[in-house]
Design a protein around this motif. Structure first.
Motif, PDB file in Angstrom:
ATOM      1  N   VAL A  91      33.908  17.497   3.736  1.00 12.77           N
ATOM      2  CA  VAL A  91      33.351  17.142   2.431  1.00 12.77           C
ATOM      3  C   VAL A  91      31.825  17.023   2.423  1.00 12.77           C
ATOM      4  O   VAL A  91      31.223  16.872   1.378  1.00 12.77           O
ATOM      5  N   HIS A  92      31.205  17.051   3.605  1.00 17.38           N
ATOM      6  CA  HIS A  92      29.737  17.143   3.670  1.00 17.38           C
ATOM      7  C   HIS A  92      29.385  18.617   3.781  1.00 17.38           C
ATOM      8  O   HIS A  92      30.144  19.399   4.354  1.00 17.38           O
ATOM      9  N   THR A  93      28.217  18.984   3.241  1.00 17.79           N
ATOM     10  CA  THR A  93      27.857  20.390   3.349  1.00 17.79           C
ATOM     11  C   THR A  93      26.458  20.563   3.918  1.00 17.79           C
ATOM     12  O   THR A  93      25.621  19.671   3.828  1.00 17.79           O
ATOM     13  N   GLU A  94      26.232  21.728   4.518  1.00 17.40           N
ATOM     14  CA  GLU A  94      24.963  22.012   5.185  1.00 17.40           C
ATOM     15  C   GLU A  94      23.906  22.366   4.135  1.00 17.40           C
ATOM     16  O   GLU A  94      24.121  23.263   3.320  1.00 17.40           O
ATOM     17  N   VAL A  95      22.779  21.643   4.167  1.00 21.31           N
ATOM     18  CA  VAL A  95      21.742  21.874   3.154  1.00 21.31           C
ATOM     19  C   VAL A  95      20.398  22.168   3.803  1.00 21.31           C
ATOM     20  O   VAL A  95      20.160  21.851   4.970  1.00 21.31           O
ATOM     21  N   ASP A  96      19.493  22.746   3.001  1.00 16.60           N
ATOM     22  CA  ASP A  96      18.102  22.868   3.416  1.00 16.60           C
ATOM     23  C   ASP A  96      17.525  21.449   3.451  1.00 16.60           C
ATOM     24  O   ASP A  96      17.656  20.705   2.495  1.00 16.60           O
ATOM     25  N   PRO A  97      16.866  21.083   4.574  1.00 17.76           N
ATOM     26  CA  PRO A  97      16.451  19.683   4.729  1.00 17.76           C
ATOM     27  C   PRO A  97      15.347  19.247   3.765  1.00 17.76           C
ATOM     28  O   PRO A  97      15.112  18.061   3.599  1.00 17.76           O
ATOM     29  N   VAL A  98      14.675  20.189   3.128  1.00 18.08           N
ATOM     30  CA  VAL A  98      13.612  19.824   2.181  1.00 18.08           C
ATOM     31  C   VAL A  98      14.125  19.865   0.737  1.00 18.08           C
ATOM     32  O   VAL A  98      13.970  18.915  -0.026  1.00 18.08           O
ATOM     33  N   SER A  99      14.775  20.957   0.369  1.00 13.83           N
ATOM     34  CA  SER A  99      15.210  21.113  -1.027  1.00 13.83           C
ATOM     35  C   SER A  99      16.586  20.504  -1.296  1.00 13.83           C
ATOM     36  O   SER A  99      16.943  20.263  -2.434  1.00 13.83           O
ATOM     37  N   PHE A 100      17.359  20.283  -0.244  1.00 14.70           N
ATOM     38  CA  PHE A 100      18.743  19.808  -0.348  1.00 14.70           C
ATOM     39  C   PHE A 100      19.669  20.802  -1.058  1.00 14.70           C
ATOM     40  O   PHE A 100      20.762  20.451  -1.482  1.00 14.70           O
ATOM     41  N   ASN A 101      19.218  22.050  -1.189  1.00 13.87           N
ATOM     42  CA  ASN A 101      20.121  23.075  -1.708  1.00 13.87           C
ATOM     43  C   ASN A 101      21.101  23.473  -0.605  1.00 13.87           C
ATOM     44  O   ASN A 101      20.691  23.707   0.533  1.00 13.87           O
ATOM     45  N   PRO A 102      22.387  23.569  -0.934  1.00 14.68           N
ATOM     46  CA  PRO A 102      23.363  24.017   0.067  1.00 14.68           C
ATOM     47  C   PRO A 102      22.985  25.409   0.594  1.00 14.68           C
ATOM     48  O   PRO A 102      22.543  26.258  -0.184  1.00 14.68           O
ATOM     49  N   LEU A 103      23.143  25.616   1.897  1.00 14.73           N
ATOM     50  CA  LEU A 103      22.795  26.923   2.452  1.00 14.73           C
ATOM     51  C   LEU A 103      23.773  27.989   1.959  1.00 14.73           C
ATOM     52  O   LEU A 103      23.417  29.158   1.836  1.00 14.73           O
ATOM     53  N   ARG A 104      25.006  27.572   1.710  1.00 14.84           N
ATOM     54  CA  ARG A 104      25.991  28.495   1.125  1.00 14.84           C
ATOM     55  C   ARG A 104      26.105  28.121  -0.338  1.00 14.84           C
ATOM     56  O   ARG A 104      26.623  27.051  -0.671  1.00 14.84           O
ATOM     57  N   ASN A 105      25.604  28.981  -1.191  1.00 14.79           N
ATOM     58  CA  ASN A 105      25.492  28.620  -2.605  1.00 14.79           C
ATOM     59  C   ASN A 105      25.763  29.835  -3.481  1.00 14.79           C
ATOM     60  O   ASN A 105      26.066  30.921  -2.993  1.00 14.79           O
ATOM     61  N   LYS A 106      25.599  29.638  -4.789  1.00 12.23           N
ATOM     62  CA  LYS A 106      25.944  30.689  -5.744  1.00 12.23           C
ATOM     63  C   LYS A 106      25.155  31.981  -5.491  1.00 12.23           C
ATOM     64  O   LYS A 106      25.685  33.078  -5.663  1.00 12.23           O
ATOM     65  N   SER A 107      23.884  31.826  -5.071  1.00  9.19           N
ATOM     66  CA  SER A 107      23.036  33.015  -4.932  1.00  9.19           C
ATOM     67  C   SER A 107      23.497  33.921  -3.793  1.00  9.19           C
ATOM     68  O   SER A 107      23.187  35.108  -3.784  1.00  9.19           O
TER      69      SER A 107
END
Ligand SMILES: [Fe+2]
Length: 377
Positions: A253-269
């Protein structure tokens, strides 16, 4: 199905909106404590409930937020449980902070993560209170075995796979509601997944009794995006190395994010890096790596603000319906009669946990689970 008016009422969160006013009766988690690391540190830009703010720590280390463009106000902040919280409501009537168990344990006993999610907050809360999608969306994980890391989807109790049509039961509480999802276990027992919904946007996901518990919060950035906070904690002991490795496998339930933006590395884009071949093989239901990533894919692909006038709900959506009903009631009571939601004044009632357990068929679920649902810290 909601009317157009109800959908707007629930999903608009900016200053002056009815839901915005309701959310402003509660403390909102808005950043990790590490984003404002110490006294007199660099300030932090924060967009919260449609307002552009600057978060800061003063010389004494106290947290606050400034809105300088429109109202020139300073909002109170607090650090609790490794998370920074803000109160954007009336300065005359600041409630106590919710006494969530994970905010009282030592830092070594909890794991906190934050992610940005590009959709309205309600889509996330609906997913969290809904136990029935687990039997489908998260039914099969196919991560390769690595150094003792388990794909939790492959270890879901058999009951989840055998009974894909749970019956839902909902009980109102002083902090929100208790949601029981019942599946057949053995001939004389049921498998109960008891989820907590805590006003205004918090949930606790069911876990086996004795295992680390998980909490989630959906904090609106604005109408079309949110911050998701996920906390996993153990009330009695530090999290073990293998439990942290499990979390940081990002299969759960935790996901891997960019440490600055907090955007998930696996995302819609990048289409959540879906593996179509793996999905086709039948070993994975979605071809997407983790449970949170599967949820993100579903919730974000519903659109920025889902149009609930076109939906078709069934009996398995009882918890979603009840959660929305409580939010609608509270929004209207505040907008029409100036009534503050009672949950915002029940700080001590937030000392609860969720649980997944097997109970004899003749035992009432809320009684059978009662002991497991009490927080001790
Ligand atoms: Fe899910």
């Amino acid at each position: 199905m909601l009317s157009r008016e109800e959908n707007a009422l629930l999903t608009r969160v900016g200053p002056g909106t009815a839901m915005g006013n309701l959310l402003r009766c509660f403390w909102q988690p808005f950043a990790l404590a590490s984003e404002l690391p110490g006294a007199d540190c660099d300030p932090l830009r924060v967009r919260l409930l449609g307002e552009d703010l600057v978060g800061f720590r003063d010389t004494s280390g106290a947290v606050g937020l400034i809105e300088s463009k429109v109202k020139a106000v300073t909002y109170p902040g607090q650090e609790r449980g490794g998370v920074l919280w803000a109160y954007l409501g009336s300065a005359k009537d600041i409630p106590r902070m919710p006494e969530l168990e994970w905010t009282h344990v030592a830092a070594s006993q909890r794991y906190v993560s934050k992610r940005i999610q590009v959709c309205n907050y309600l889509q996330n809360v609906e997913g969290e209170v809904d136990s029935s999608h687990v039997s489908f969306l998260h039914s099969k994980g196919a991560a390769p075995d690595a150094a003792g890391i388990q794909d939790l989807r492959s270890t879901l109790p058999d009951y989840m796979a055998r009974d894909r049509a749970p019956r839902f039961f909902v009980l109102p509480t002083e902090y929100g509601m208790l949601i029981g999802a019942r599946r057949n276990a053995e001939d004389d027992s049921y498998y109960w997944r008891v989820t907590q919904f805590l006003m205004p946007t918090y949930t606790m996901i069911p876990v086996p009794v004795g295992a680390p518990v998980s909490f989630t919060a959906a904090t609106p950035i604005d109408d079309e995006s949110m911050m998701g906070f996920t906390v996993t904690w153990h009330p009695d002991r530090p999290l073990r190395e293998d439990e942290i490795a499990q979390i940081e496998s990002w299969l759960g339930v935790h996901t891997e994010v960019d440490p600055v933006s907090f955007n998930p590395l696996r995302n819609k884009s990048n289409d959540y890096l879906i593996d179509r071949a793996l999905q086709r093989s039948g070993r994975s239901y979605t071809g997407i790596r983790g449970i949170r990533e599967e949820d993100l894919a579903v919730q974000e692909s519903m659109g920025l603000i889902f149009d609930r006038t076109i939906e078709h709900l069934g009996s398995s959506d009882l918890a979603v319906i009840a959660m929305r009903r409580r939010l609608l009631e509270a929004v209207r009571a505040l907008a029409e009669r100036g009534e503050t939601p009672y949950e915002s004044r029940m700080a001590d009632a937030y000392r609860v946990r969720s649980a997944a357990l097997v109970l004899p068929r003749e035992v009432a679920w809320n009684e059978g689970a009662a002991e497991a649902l009490v927080a001790t810290m």
